[in-house]
Write a protein that holds these residues in place. Structure first.
Motif, PDB file in Angstrom:
ATOM      1  N   VAL A 214       0.856  -1.190   0.000  1.00 45.31           N
ATOM      2  CA  VAL A 214       0.000   0.000   0.000  1.00 45.31           C
ATOM      3  C   VAL A 214       0.889   1.236   0.000  1.00 45.31           C
ATOM      4  O   VAL A 214       1.797   1.366   0.836  1.00 45.31           O
ATOM      5  N   ILE A 215       0.630   2.138  -0.930  1.00 46.50           N
ATOM      6  CA  ILE A 215       1.381   3.390  -1.048  1.00 46.50           C
ATOM      7  C   ILE A 215       0.403   4.552  -0.904  1.00 46.50           C
ATOM      8  O   ILE A 215      -0.657   4.567  -1.535  1.00 46.50           O
ATOM      9  N   THR A 216       0.765   5.521  -0.075  1.00 47.16           N
ATOM     10  CA  THR A 216      -0.073   6.692   0.173  1.00 47.16           C
ATOM     11  C   THR A 216       0.763   7.950  -0.015  1.00 47.16           C
ATOM     12  O   THR A 216       1.896   8.027   0.475  1.00 47.16           O
ATOM     13  N   ALA A 217       0.204   8.921  -0.727  1.00 47.71           N
ATOM     14  CA  ALA A 217       0.892  10.191  -0.961  1.00 47.71           C
ATOM     15  C   ALA A 217      -0.078  11.337  -0.693  1.00 47.71           C
ATOM     16  O   ALA A 217      -1.251  11.268  -1.078  1.00 47.71           O
ATOM     17  N   ASP A 218       0.401  12.396  -0.018  1.00 44.81           N
ATOM     18  CA  ASP A 218      -0.428  13.554   0.322  1.00 44.81           C
ATOM     19  C   ASP A 218       0.377  14.834   0.152  1.00 44.81           C
ATOM     20  O   ASP A 218       1.580  14.871   0.453  1.00 44.81           O
ATOM     21  N   TYR A 219      -0.322  15.874  -0.288  1.00 48.59           N
ATOM     22  CA  TYR A 219       0.243  17.225  -0.329  1.00 48.59           C
ATOM     23  C   TYR A 219      -0.746  18.150   0.368  1.00 48.59           C
ATOM     24  O   TYR A 219      -1.956  18.090   0.119  1.00 48.59           O
ATOM     25  N   PHE A 220      -0.246  19.011   1.265  1.00 46.04           N
ATOM     26  CA  PHE A 220      -1.144  19.859   2.042  1.00 46.04           C
ATOM     27  C   PHE A 220      -0.587  21.274   2.145  1.00 46.04           C
ATOM     28  O   PHE A 220       0.628  21.501   2.058  1.00 46.04           O
ATOM     29  N   VAL A 221      -1.496  22.216   2.343  1.00 47.62           N
ATOM     30  CA  VAL A 221      -1.164  23.616   2.623  1.00 47.62           C
ATOM     31  C   VAL A 221      -2.038  24.050   3.793  1.00 47.62           C
ATOM     32  O   VAL A 221      -3.268  23.945   3.729  1.00 47.62           O
ATOM     33  N   ARG A 222      -1.411  24.522   4.867  1.00 50.61           N
ATOM     34  CA  ARG A 222      -2.145  24.962   6.053  1.00 50.61           C
ATOM     35  C   ARG A 222      -1.794  26.417   6.350  1.00 50.61           C
ATOM     36  O   ARG A 222      -0.626  26.764   6.517  1.00 50.61           O
ATOM     37  N   ASN A 223      -2.816  27.262   6.421  1.00 48.28           N
ATOM     38  CA  ASN A 223      -2.653  28.678   6.726  1.00 48.28           C
ATOM     39  C   ASN A 223      -3.255  28.971   8.098  1.00 48.28           C
ATOM     40  O   ASN A 223      -4.429  28.674   8.341  1.00 48.28           O
ATOM     41  N   SER A 224      -2.449  29.553   8.968  1.00 55.13           N
ATOM     42  CA  SER A 224      -2.901  29.948  10.303  1.00 55.13           C
ATOM     43  C   SER A 224      -3.093  31.457  10.319  1.00 55.13           C
ATOM     44  O   SER A 224      -2.153  32.210  10.046  1.00 55.13           O
ATOM     45  N   ASN A 225      -4.308  31.902  10.647  1.00 52.20           N
ATOM     46  CA  ASN A 225      -4.643  33.322  10.659  1.00 52.20           C
ATOM     47  C   ASN A 225      -5.107  33.739  12.050  1.00 52.20           C
ATOM     48  O   ASN A 225      -5.748  32.967  12.764  1.00 52.20           O
ATOM     49  N   GLY A 226      -4.782  34.985  12.402  1.00 54.41           N
ATOM     50  CA  GLY A 226      -5.175  35.486  13.716  1.00 54.41           C
ATOM     51  C   GLY A 226      -4.489  34.758  14.843  1.00 54.41           C
ATOM     52  O   GLY A 226      -5.111  34.473  15.875  1.00 54.41           O
ATOM     53  N   MET A 227      -3.201  34.451  14.675  1.00 51.43           N
ATOM     54  CA  MET A 227      -2.472  33.731  15.717  1.00 51.43           C
ATOM     55  C   MET A 227      -2.439  34.550  17.003  1.00 51.43           C
ATOM     56  O   MET A 227      -2.312  35.773  16.986  1.00 51.43           O
ATOM     57  N   LEU A 228      -2.556  33.854  18.123  1.00 51.20           N
ATOM     58  CA  LEU A 228      -2.597  34.503  19.431  1.00 51.20           C
ATOM     59  C   LEU A 228      -1.174  34.770  19.908  1.00 51.20           C
ATOM     60  O   LEU A 228      -0.474  33.865  20.358  1.00 51.20           O
ATOM     61  N   LEU A 229      -0.745  36.031  19.792  1.00 50.26           N
ATOM     62  CA  LEU A 229       0.609  36.424  20.165  1.00 50.26           C
ATOM     63  C   LEU A 229       0.555  37.636  21.084  1.00 50.26           C
ATOM     64  O   LEU A 229      -0.481  38.284  21.239  1.00 50.26           O
ATOM     65  N   SER A 230       1.694  37.941  21.695  1.00 47.85           N
ATOM     66  CA  SER A 230       1.797  39.093  22.589  1.00 47.85           C
ATOM     67  C   SER A 230       2.235  40.324  21.809  1.00 47.85           C
ATOM     68  O   SER A 230       3.211  40.272  21.048  1.00 47.85           O
ATOM     69  N   LYS A 231       1.517  41.410  21.998  1.00 45.11           N
ATOM     70  CA  LYS A 231       1.828  42.668  21.329  1.00 45.11           C
ATOM     71  C   LYS A 231       2.358  43.672  22.343  1.00 45.11           C
ATOM     72  O   LYS A 231       1.856  43.767  23.466  1.00 45.11           O
ATOM     73  N   ALA A 232       3.396  44.428  21.940  1.00 43.31           N
ATOM     74  CA  ALA A 232       4.034  45.368  22.857  1.00 43.31           C
ATOM     75  C   ALA A 232       3.144  46.573  23.120  1.00 43.31           C
ATOM     76  O   ALA A 232       2.401  47.030  22.252  1.00 43.31           O
ATOM     77  N   LEU A 233       3.229  47.097  24.356  1.00 41.39           N
ATOM     78  CA  LEU A 233       2.496  48.292  24.761  1.00 41.39           C
ATOM     79  C   LEU A 233       3.475  49.429  25.044  1.00 41.39           C
ATOM     80  O   LEU A 233       4.633  49.184  25.397  1.00 41.39           O
ATOM     81  N   PRO A 234       3.048  50.678  24.909  1.00 39.24           N
ATOM     82  CA  PRO A 234       3.925  51.803  25.279  1.00 39.24           C
ATOM     83  C   PRO A 234       4.298  51.736  26.760  1.00 39.24           C
ATOM     84  O   PRO A 234       3.525  51.266  27.601  1.00 39.24           O
ATOM     85  N   LEU A 235       5.488  52.223  27.094  1.00 45.72           N
ATOM     86  CA  LEU A 235       5.959  52.160  28.475  1.00 45.72           C
ATOM     87  C   LEU A 235       5.118  53.001  29.419  1.00 45.72           C
ATOM     88  O   LEU A 235       5.052  52.722  30.625  1.00 45.72           O
TER      89      LEU A 235
END
Length: 294
Positions: A214-235
């Motif tokens: 048995v042979i299996t082949a796959d091609y995929f594209v995954r896009n991550s949007n709105g990732m939860l990250l830390s944003k800097a604030l003014p001092l």
């Protein structure tokens, strides 16, 4: 009359038995899902300051005239509704569709719900009459093409990130006295919402010698949007340096290949597997050059 009546069901059953049974061409399967989760945590902590204990034998907080304490609380809920439909025609043309709605209290009231759809299509060419004789000559018993799309979400953030939190264990000195107080901590973001991952994939399955190879082949594209990250604030904010925001974009693409063989050697059945994959990750956006702390 009494002799005729018992014969009716016998004749009817015989007639049905002599007729060829019609094959079932359409197959449906429906699945529904509901789940609910709730998490609660409460912490109470009291300690005596080092060097203030009456006795060093038992360093109980009650043995110190100068103690500090804190209290913590965490709670969140997660609710999911999902449904899935699978359909095939002659076990040759395949279709699957699913939809899921999740709700998390970790987001604000306007963004707690999110819908995640998915679908897939499949075509078993090995069941096509015009291809079957050709495939049998080269010992191919299974040949299937497939493709699909799906969206998933991520809610792995703090429980109260969308509101301003209060820290209680803040101590202030006034002369020789210790005063206890609280301080605002964290920076609220009421627009915080789900991180979404969209994946599209195409693939093929190939089986030889009654699926002993048995042979299996796959091609995929995954896009991550709105990732939860830390944003800097003014001092000059004073009490927080970063806050959570949906600002990242990431793309993953790759190819996956696998081969499996199984055969009998005497009374022992041998199974061998081989895998090969390539992945490429590209950061598309992190919210600008000044959005993340150095």
């Amino acid at each position: 009359m009494n002799k005729y009546m018992p014969m009716c069901p016998v004749q009817w059953l015989t007639a049905r038995h002599q007729q060829p049974l019609l094959p079932i061409l359409h197959h449906f399967n429906l699945l529904g899902l509901f789940s609910a989760q709730k998490y609660d945590s409460q912490i109470n902590y009291t300690a005596g300051l080092p060097g203030t204990f009456i006795t060093t034998a038992v360093q109980s907080p009650l043995a110190s005239p100068n103690t500090v304490g804190t209290e913590g609380f965490d709670a969140n809920t997660f609710v999911s509704y999902a449904g899935r439909l699978t359909y095939d025609y002659k076990v040759k043309y395949l279709f699957t569709a699913a939809v899921r709605q999740d709700a998390s209290s970790r987001f604000g009231p306007n963004n707690r719900y999110a819908v995640f759809p998915s679908f897939s299509l499949g075509w078993r060419l090995s069941e096509e009459p015009f291809l079957k004789p050709i495939l049998e000559k080269v010992k191919i018993n299974e040949l299937k093409l497939r493709g699909g799309y799906g969206r998933t979400g991520n809610a792995n953030i703090g429980s109260f990130t969308y509101v301003n939190a209060i820290t209680l264990n803040k101590n202030y000195a006034s002369g020789n006295n210790r005063l206890y107080g609280s301080q605002q901590s964290g920076f609220a973001n009421p627009d915080l919402t789900w991180e979404k991952n969209d994946q599209t994939s195409v693939g093929a399955d190939l089986g030889f010698f009654n699926n002993n190879v048995v042979i299996t082949a796959d091609y995929f594209v995954r896009n991550s949007n709105g990732m939860l990250l830390s944003k800097a604030l003014p001092l000059d904010v004073g009490y927080a340096t970063t806050y959570q925001a949906n600002l990242g974009k990431l793309q993953n693409k790759g190819f996956e290949f696998s081969a499996t063989t199984s055969f009998n050697l005497g009374q022992v059945r041998w199974v061998a597997n081989a895998n090969f994959s390539t992945y490429r990750t590209k950061v598309l956006d992190l919210g600008g050059p000044s959005s993340l702390p150095a």
